[in-house]
Design an enzyme around this catalytic site. Structure first.
Site, PDB file in Angstrom:
ATOM      1  N   ASN A  71      -4.296   2.645   8.665  1.00 13.46           N
ATOM      2  CA  ASN A  71      -4.220   2.950   7.223  1.00 13.46           C
ATOM      3  C   ASN A  71      -5.059   4.170   6.833  1.00 13.46           C
ATOM      4  OD1 ASN A  71      -2.691   0.556   6.834  1.00 13.46           O
ATOM      5  ND2 ASN A  71      -4.587  -0.617   6.906  1.00 13.46           N
TER       6      ASN A  71
ATOM      7  N   HIS B  35      -1.816  -9.990  -1.556  1.00 13.29           N
ATOM      8  CA  HIS B  35      -2.597 -10.134  -0.329  1.00 13.29           C
ATOM      9  C   HIS B  35      -3.273 -11.501  -0.198  1.00 13.29           C
ATOM     10  CE1 HIS B  35      -5.930  -8.938   2.495  1.00 13.29           C
ATOM     11  NE2 HIS B  35      -4.919  -8.285   3.032  1.00 13.29           N
TER      12      HIS B  35
ATOM     13  N   GLU C 103      -0.255  -5.847  -6.521  1.00 12.62           N
ATOM     14  CA  GLU C 103      -0.805  -4.718  -5.759  1.00 12.62           C
ATOM     15  C   GLU C 103      -0.169  -3.461  -6.335  1.00 12.62           C
ATOM     16  OE1 GLU C 103      -0.413  -5.236  -1.469  1.00 12.62           O
ATOM     17  OE2 GLU C 103      -1.008  -7.325  -1.646  1.00 12.62           O
TER      18      GLU C 103
ATOM     19  N   SER D   6       1.152  -3.873   0.771  1.00 14.89           N
ATOM     20  CA  SER D   6       0.618  -3.530   2.090  1.00 14.89           C
ATOM     21  C   SER D   6       1.637  -3.641   3.210  1.00 14.89           C
ATOM     22  CB  SER D   6      -0.582  -4.418   2.411  1.00 14.89           C
ATOM     23  OG  SER D   6      -0.212  -5.777   2.419  1.00 14.89           O
TER      24      SER D   6
ATOM     25  N   ASP E  11      -4.617  -4.795  -7.387  1.00 20.10           N
ATOM     26  CA  ASP E  11      -5.232  -4.519  -6.084  1.00 20.10           C
ATOM     27  C   ASP E  11      -4.666  -3.173  -5.629  1.00 20.10           C
ATOM     28  OD1 ASP E  11      -5.885  -4.239  -3.455  1.00 20.10           O
ATOM     29  OD2 ASP E  11      -5.305  -6.251  -2.842  1.00 20.10           O
TER      30      ASP E  11
ATOM     31  N   HIS F 263      -3.927   0.132  -1.236  1.00 19.67           N
ATOM     32  CA  HIS F 263      -3.107   1.118  -0.505  1.00 19.67           C
ATOM     33  C   HIS F 263      -2.649   2.284  -1.379  1.00 19.67           C
ATOM     34  CE1 HIS F 263      -2.907  -1.169   3.233  1.00 19.67           C
ATOM     35  NE2 HIS F 263      -2.961  -2.229   2.451  1.00 19.67           N
TER      36      HIS F 263
ATOM     37  N   LYS G 244      -8.987   2.374   3.682  1.00 19.08           N
ATOM     38  CA  LYS G 244      -7.622   2.899   3.880  1.00 19.08           C
ATOM     39  C   LYS G 244      -7.681   4.433   3.715  1.00 19.08           C
ATOM     40  CE  LYS G 244      -6.550  -1.609   3.222  1.00 19.08           C
ATOM     41  NZ  LYS G 244      -7.042  -2.572   4.173  1.00 19.08           N
TER      42      LYS G 244
END
Ligand SMILES: Cc1ncc(COP(=O)(O)O)c(C=O)c1O
Length: 380
Positions: free
Chosen positions: A44, A130, A170, A174, A199, A202, A226
């Site tokens: 990542n 997640h 998110e 992910s 979240d 990423h 990441k």
């Protein structure tokens, strides 16, 4: 006589092995330079910062300035200028009033959910959020409802039934790489007097115009492992929420603070991203190249426009077989199985980064085409 716990472990591992689900570690070549012998499409480190010499130097300077360890929890004496400077920078970037740092994103998410919620709360989360979020909500005893992945109508139906609640998504998912409809979710939450928690593990550092800020998220979790290429995480929110979490989050109160050298490192990574915008441009070029070549080769891609490009294979065994064949050719890609992703959607998780060369991307797609199109793995 074997201890009952040993028996339980033995049985569980045998079952995981039989189902092709026993996870194991594999040591990668020791140094950043040696690792270049494997072309890595699995990590990542989207901007290639984990091996940036500028950041190796920043870590050293941070250690000299503040020490390698924080020596105590934040509420005792582990909270230094290195931490406040990073928190302030994160607030400047996202617009939130305050922040607090953690040693990992898992810990930040878990602490946030567990501390914020209790049995009287209702929390509405995207189906694919997640594990650290789910575990934290479950620990809190709050009522957890799930809406269909990225489905604004499904989220709206739940919010209509449960106004004054909290919705969690998110920014970039992910395992799927797709982006949440952030503006729509934000508007929806406001209509139902509900808070939005994002979240941003990423998305943070790589999203430019679509980046998440206080304009969308009431509470935002960003991670440094990441796009920033280092380690740690932060919760960003209003001053009141952060004061509450500082006073009550057990992960924060009863744990040694993020090392100040690491806080200085994350601060420097943010500065480097600002100084070197070409990294994000190069990443986006690489994503576009991969998608174009893969499509031309007949490889089925998802809608993801981000660095995370999944190729859904379906069953666990074939997914592992393709990943292993790629490894033999010198390419490392993620092979993701249930329960990380839903049963039947095992996949290669290919991640692009700014340091991949055009030749490496061509080579990867050529190998994928051989394994997925010319000689599908089941027939080999
Ligand atoms: C969406 C998401 N949130 C949180 C985390 C946890 O972050 P960290 O790796 O810093 O513990 C991850 C890690 O993979 C993630 O993918």
């Amino acid at each position: 006589m074997a201890h009952p716990l040993t028996d339980k472990i033995t049985q569980q591992m045998a079952m995981q092995q039989a189902n092709g689900l026993l996870r194991q570690r594999h040591e990668l070549n020791a140094t950043a330079h040696q690792a270049e012998s494997v072309i890595d499409f699995s990590h990542n480190d989207y901007l290639g910062l984990a091996s940036a010499p500028e950041l190796a130097d920043a870590l050293y300077q941070g250690a000299l300035l503040y020490g390698v360890g924080s020596k105590a929890s934040p509420l005792v004496s582990g909270y230094s200028q290195a931490h406040t400077m990073l928190e302030q920078k994160l607030c400047d970037i996202t617009g939130h009033q305050a922040g607090m740092l953690f040693c990992s994103g898992f810990s930040a998410n878990n602490a946030l959910m567990k501390t914020l919620f209790s049995t009287t709360d209702t929390v509405i989360a995207d189906k694919l959020v997640h594990a650290s979020i789910i575990d934290g909500i479950q620990d809190s005893g709050a009522k957890l409802l799930r809406y269909l992945h990225n489905d604004i109508d499904s989220a709206a139906r739940l919010l209509a039934k449960h106004p004054n609640s909290v919705l969690i998504t998110e920014s970039v998912f992910s395992m799927d790489g797709d982006s949440a409809p952030m503006s729509d979710l934000s508007t929806l939450c406001r209509q139902h007097n509900s808070l939005l928690i994002v979240d941003d593990a990423h998305g943070f550092g790589v999203l430019n115009e679509n980046r998440v800020t206080v304009n969308h998220a009431d509470i935002q979790v960003v991670t440094f492992g990441k796009a920033l290429g280092c380690q740690g995480a932060a919760i960003l929110a209003s001053q009141q929420v952060i004061d509450f979490l500082v006073a009550n989050a057990r992960h924060y109160i009863y744990s040694t603070a993020l090392s100040p050298a690491n806080a200085h490192l994350a601060f420097s990574a943010l500065a480097l991203i600002e100084q070197q915008p070409d990294r994000i441009i190069q990443l986006n070029d690489n994503i576009a190249l991969f998608r174009c070549l893969a499509r031309d080769a007949g490889i089925v891609l998802t809608e993801s426009k981000t660095a995370i490009q999944p190729i859904i294979i379906g069953d666990n065994t074939s997914t592992m077989a393709v990943a292993e064949s790629l490894a033999k050719k010198g390419f490392k890609v993620g092979a993701i199985r249930s329960p990380t992703v839903p049963q039947g959607s095992a996949r290669l998780r290919i991640t692009l980064n700014a340091k991949h060369t055009s030749a490496q991307i061509h080579q990867l797609v050529a190998q994928l085409a051989v394994l997925l199109i010319d000689k599908p793995i089941e027939n080999q």
